[in-house]
Design a protein around this motif. Structure first.
Motif, PDB file in Angstrom:
ATOM      1  N   VAL A 124       0.836  -1.207   0.000  1.00 47.01           N
ATOM      2  CA  VAL A 124       0.000   0.000   0.000  1.00 47.01           C
ATOM      3  C   VAL A 124       0.865   1.249   0.000  1.00 47.01           C
ATOM      4  N   ARG A 125       0.537   2.190  -0.890  1.00 44.93           N
ATOM      5  CA  ARG A 125       1.031   3.548  -0.728  1.00 44.93           C
ATOM      6  C   ARG A 125      -0.062   4.312   0.005  1.00 44.93           C
ATOM      7  N   GLY A 126       0.210   4.697   1.235  1.00 45.91           N
ATOM      8  CA  GLY A 126      -0.779   5.393   2.042  1.00 45.91           C
ATOM      9  C   GLY A 126      -0.427   5.248   3.501  1.00 45.91           C
ATOM     10  N   PRO A 127      -1.023   6.101   4.348  1.00 41.89           N
ATOM     11  CA  PRO A 127      -0.619   6.152   5.761  1.00 41.89           C
ATOM     12  C   PRO A 127      -0.659   4.794   6.456  1.00 41.89           C
ATOM     13  N   PHE A 146      -7.079   0.479  -1.819  1.00 45.97           N
ATOM     14  CA  PHE A 146      -5.811   1.009  -2.310  1.00 45.97           C
ATOM     15  C   PHE A 146      -5.542   0.479  -3.711  1.00 45.97           C
TER      16      PHE A 146
END
Lengths: 298, 170
Positions: A124-127, A146
């Protein structure tokens, strides 16, 4: 804010009666624990439980649902532990998608559980890899989405504040993001996961083992396991990895840790090809005897 | 080593040794703060941001997800007070009660376990104290608070569920 406002004076004061009562749930050696009833006969994941190769030419949305569990199971005969897992198996279910796909990830925390859980996927690209978006209390369900933007085999794991405790108890798995051109065909695909367990007992000591935070801080595990149980997969356990001579087998290997890396070697053989650290896109390494599998990677 | 990264979405990127016990318990962490507009095509958290402040500003959102926060209980006229650990809140035995309490300098605070909600501990957000993690009714943990100021604390296993508290010394 007044961070310096509190000053240690009294420290921890507990009367003897409270200490006696506390003995019921404070971590203690296996011989002090009552033997609990097994919640499941098998926590070890089946290594052949691999989603089929993707033969799509265009992106889609892949929906994945997982339920977190806290269950008593055997590490080996006579030795029990309260595992935590995704879907009641270690490693958790393998997820398979393709670069460009959206993955709709739903996590349910079983209402019988006592702790919060979530998922951090390294694909995942994300927080937090989705950790905040999927944080669920017992009985709760959450969904986030995502886009898979890079190919490889990636770890996922529970990432609540005591994440090393949760991973050590079994909450990890792998997600494969295939490149758009797919992977070369093989005859068999197997999925294995390594992690280490820190308990109040010694390996083989009969009884119910409690988790041992001090042993974990010292990074001195009681067990180092593949698929969650001692010698789970093989002729003396679940003999589920069987191939014929001349056939090819691809092994997806995830190292959950939480702390130890693996030096993965096939005794009596050699890895014909290795995707270093699970990344797909670089040249493969060929004829490798032993390949490092850092924790939190493949 | 040399490595590069970029991020199409905003948020924190935490650089860690994935030997995770070294992160949570031994300090191996650095953070890249990525600023920018949301990019829901790449990452959609699936719900509205949970950072809507509900609690008073003085606690910096500490009590936003604490469903038993009911203002600051005034106990400034007592020498010793008791806070329940594992009171019914946040979906089970997952609360401190009272969640926020005001005391005078020199007051001793006793946390007393109810035995509900599994194992709990009491940890200061600033790291100034931490109790054992136990689950049994009647267990206690004491601290004396001599200096004015606010100390936030939480239960490590259940912090994310809202098991948080604060002692205000004034």
């Amino acid at each position: 804010m007044g961070a310096a406002g509190a000053t240690a004076v009294a420290g921890c004061v507990s009367a003897p009666p409270a200490e006696e009562q506390a003995a019921k749930s404070t971590p203690q050696p296996p011989n002090m624990n009552e033997s609990p009833v097994l919640d499941t006969q098998r926590i070890a994941g089946n290594p052949t439980a691999v989603p089929p190769p993707i033969d799509r030419d265009s992106p889609t949305t892949v929906s994945v649902e997982m339920t977190t569990h806290e269950q008593v199971a055997e590490v080996e005969p006579g030795v029990t532990y309260t595992y935590m897992s995704f879907d009641g198996r270690i490693p958790g279910p393998m997820i398979r998608a393709r670069v460009g796909d959206h993955v709709e990830m739903t996590v349910t925390n079983d209402e019988s559980n006592s702790m919060p859980h979530n998922i951090d996927l390294h694909a995942v690209r994300g927080p937090g890899g989705g950790a905040e978006a999927s944080m669920v209390a017992p009985g709760e369900t959450k969904t986030f989405t995502f886009k898979a933007t890079y190919p490889g085999l990636f770890t996922y794991h529970c990432a609540v504040p005591n994440l090393d405790y949760h991973i050590s108890s079994g909450m990890f798995g792998a997600i494969l993001i295939e490149p758009e051109v797919g992977l070369p065909a093989v005859d068999h695909e197997f999925y294995l996961g390594q992690h280490e367990l820190y308990t109040t007992g010694d390996a083989g000591e009969e009884g119910h083992h409690d988790f041992d935070f001090e042993a974990m801080k010292d990074e001195e595990p009681t067990y180092v396991l593949i698929n969650g149980e001692k010698y789970a997969i093989g002729p003396n356990g679940h003999n589920e990895m069987q191939i014929e001579t001349g056939e090819s087998a691809r092994v997806y290997y995830v190292s959950g840790g939480p702390n130890l890396s693996s030096s993965l070697h096939p005794i009596g053989s050699v890895w014909d090809e290795v995707h270093p650290q699970g990344g797909i896109g670089s040249d493969v390494h060929r004829n490798i005897q032993t390949t490092p599998v850092p924790r939190g990677r493949r | 080593m040399i490595a590069t990264l970029h991020s199409p979405v905003p948020g924190l990127i935490k650089i860690v040794d994935h030997a995770l016990t070294r992160v949570g318990r031994k300090g191996a962490l650095a953070v890249i703060d990525v600023q920018g507009d949301p990019n829901p095509d790449v990452f959609d958290p699936g719900q509205e941001s949970s950072s809507q402040a509900e609690g008073p500003a003085e606690f910096d959102g500490w009590f936003d997800n604490v469903d038993n926060y009911d203002g600051v209980a005034d106990r400034t006229d007592e020498d010793e007070i008791t806070v329940q650990v594992g009171s019914q809140a946040n979906g089970g035995g997952f609360g401190f009660s009272p969640a926020a309490v005001a005391v005078s300098p020199g007051t001793t605070v006793t946390w007393e376990w109810t035995g509900e909600g599994g194992s709990h501990d009491v940890q200061a957000d600033d790291g100034s104290f931490a109790s054992e993690m136990v689950g049994d009714a009647g267990h206690t943990f004491k601290r004396a608070f001599d200096d004015t100021g606010t100390t936030k604390y939480y239960c490590m296993p259940h912090k994310t569920m809202g098991m948080k508290g604060a002692i205000v010394v004034k």
